[in-house]
Design an enzyme around this catalytic site. Sequence first.
Site, PDB file in Angstrom:
ATOM      1  N   GLU A 210      16.073   5.335   0.220  1.00 26.09           N
ATOM      2  CA  GLU A 210      16.448   5.363   1.648  1.00 26.09           C
ATOM      3  C   GLU A 210      15.629   4.303   2.383  1.00 26.09           C
ATOM      4  OE1 GLU A 210      15.614   8.903   3.955  1.00 26.09           O
ATOM      5  OE2 GLU A 210      16.820   8.192   5.634  1.00 26.09           O
TER       6      GLU A 210
ATOM      7  N   ASP B 243      25.161   5.875  14.943  1.00 32.43           N
ATOM      8  CA  ASP B 243      25.818   6.356  16.173  1.00 32.43           C
ATOM      9  C   ASP B 243      26.448   5.176  16.906  1.00 32.43           C
ATOM     10  OD1 ASP B 243      23.048   5.408  16.515  1.00 32.43           O
ATOM     11  OD2 ASP B 243      23.603   5.522  18.633  1.00 32.43           O
TER      12      ASP B 243
ATOM     13  N   ASP C 201       8.153  -2.887   4.069  1.00 33.36           N
ATOM     14  CA  ASP C 201       9.229  -3.494   4.847  1.00 33.36           C
ATOM     15  C   ASP C 201      10.407  -3.843   3.928  1.00 33.36           C
ATOM     16  OD1 ASP C 201      10.813  -5.332   6.455  1.00 33.36           O
ATOM     17  OD2 ASP C 201       9.067  -5.381   7.780  1.00 33.36           O
TER      18      ASP C 201
ATOM     19  N   GLU D  14      20.125  11.453  13.990  1.00 35.44           N
ATOM     20  CA  GLU D  14      21.504  11.984  14.022  1.00 35.44           C
ATOM     21  C   GLU D  14      21.581  13.188  14.962  1.00 35.44           C
ATOM     22  OE1 GLU D  14      22.976  12.480  10.108  1.00 35.44           O
ATOM     23  OE2 GLU D  14      24.807  13.489  10.722  1.00 35.44           O
TER      24      GLU D  14
ATOM     25  N   THR E 173      19.893  13.602   9.878  1.00 30.49           N
ATOM     26  CA  THR E 173      18.592  12.963  10.065  1.00 30.49           C
ATOM     27  C   THR E 173      18.072  13.339  11.465  1.00 30.49           C
ATOM     28  OG1 THR E 173      19.235  10.926  11.192  1.00 30.49           O
ATOM     29  CG2 THR E 173      19.595  10.981   8.822  1.00 30.49           C
ATOM     30  N   GLU E 174      16.838  12.972  11.756  1.00 32.67           N
ATOM     31  CA  GLU E 174      16.272  13.255  13.088  1.00 32.67           C
ATOM     32  C   GLU E 174      17.106  12.557  14.178  1.00 32.67           C
ATOM     33  OE1 GLU E 174      14.121  12.332  10.565  1.00 32.67           O
ATOM     34  OE2 GLU E 174      12.531  13.854  10.546  1.00 32.67           O
TER      35      GLU E 174
ATOM     36  N   GLU F 119       9.639   3.204   4.541  1.00 32.82           N
ATOM     37  CA  GLU F 119       9.503   3.137   6.009  1.00 32.82           C
ATOM     38  C   GLU F 119       8.328   2.203   6.300  1.00 32.82           C
ATOM     39  OE1 GLU F 119      10.790   4.402   9.072  1.00 32.82           O
ATOM     40  OE2 GLU F 119       9.078   3.293   9.815  1.00 32.82           O
TER      41      GLU F 119
ATOM     42  N   ASP G 205      18.020   0.289  13.165  1.00 30.67           N
ATOM     43  CA  ASP G 205      17.970  -0.296  14.512  1.00 30.67           C
ATOM     44  C   ASP G 205      19.164  -1.223  14.710  1.00 30.67           C
ATOM     45  OD1 ASP G 205      15.546   1.012  14.908  1.00 30.67           O
ATOM     46  OD2 ASP G 205      14.435  -0.605  13.937  1.00 30.67           O
TER      47      ASP G 205
END
Length: 219
Positions: free
Chosen positions: A47, A157, A99, A198, A195-196, A72, A121
Amino acid sequence: MTRLRKKKNISARMRACSAYWFEVPIMNRGSWRQACGMPENTPLYLELGCGKGRFAIETARRNPEICFIALEKEESVILAAIETACEEGLTNLFFLCADVVLLKNYFATDEVDRIYINFCDPWSRKNKPKRRLTYREYLETYKLLLKPDGDIHFKTDDRLLFEFSLAEFEIAGLGIRNVTEDLHASRWNEDNIRTEFEDKFAGQGIAIRRAEAFKRWLL
Ligand SMILES: C[S@@+](CC[C@H](N)C(=O)[O-])C[C@H]1O[C@@H](n2cnc3c(N)ncnc32)[C@H](O)[C@@H]1O
């Protein structure tokens, strides 16, 4: 002074969970399953930009047969995910504080079965399309690291980012399937792991988009 103390505290907490993250990921390039203590035929899922890790943790819980690596770049963010995995004693979930730009240094050609990109992002306000994790240059890297039957699962989104990403998948020669403009009202919702971000966007009444891009198309 406070920032220094905070940083020191993060490092100490990271060290306390050292079995759950890899400090020098480059060392395991081409041998991730072995590094994670899993059999060579274990599916390897990645992920990118996992944030606080809710998706990674729940996916690993539900699928003990896979090896899940969540990446992350922000240490202070990934720490929460690492600590939860550590508290739960999950044995198939590991983290890289790294990264995506350097992904090719960390994973070998044909090493990965699936890549998840959740709510990356959109870089829309600053109009920096090349920084989007679905930009064609990134896709070329993912194609290299994915196995021939590997795929990318993408959620967002952001309508414009979604349209942009579908176009980039095509430019990269990837096949596209299982597309929805409203995931939570679709047949994929039942198995969907939120996810958070989401939850945050859905709470604001924003529809969640989802698509899969696959490599077999290229064969
Ligand atoms: C909008 S948040 C989404 C977090 C999570 N995926 C979710 O859906 O709740 C995007 C995350 O990606 C991380 N990120 C952005 N660019 C990255 C990069 N190049 N490499 C690694 N992580 C990155 C950010 O630090 C942030 O935590």
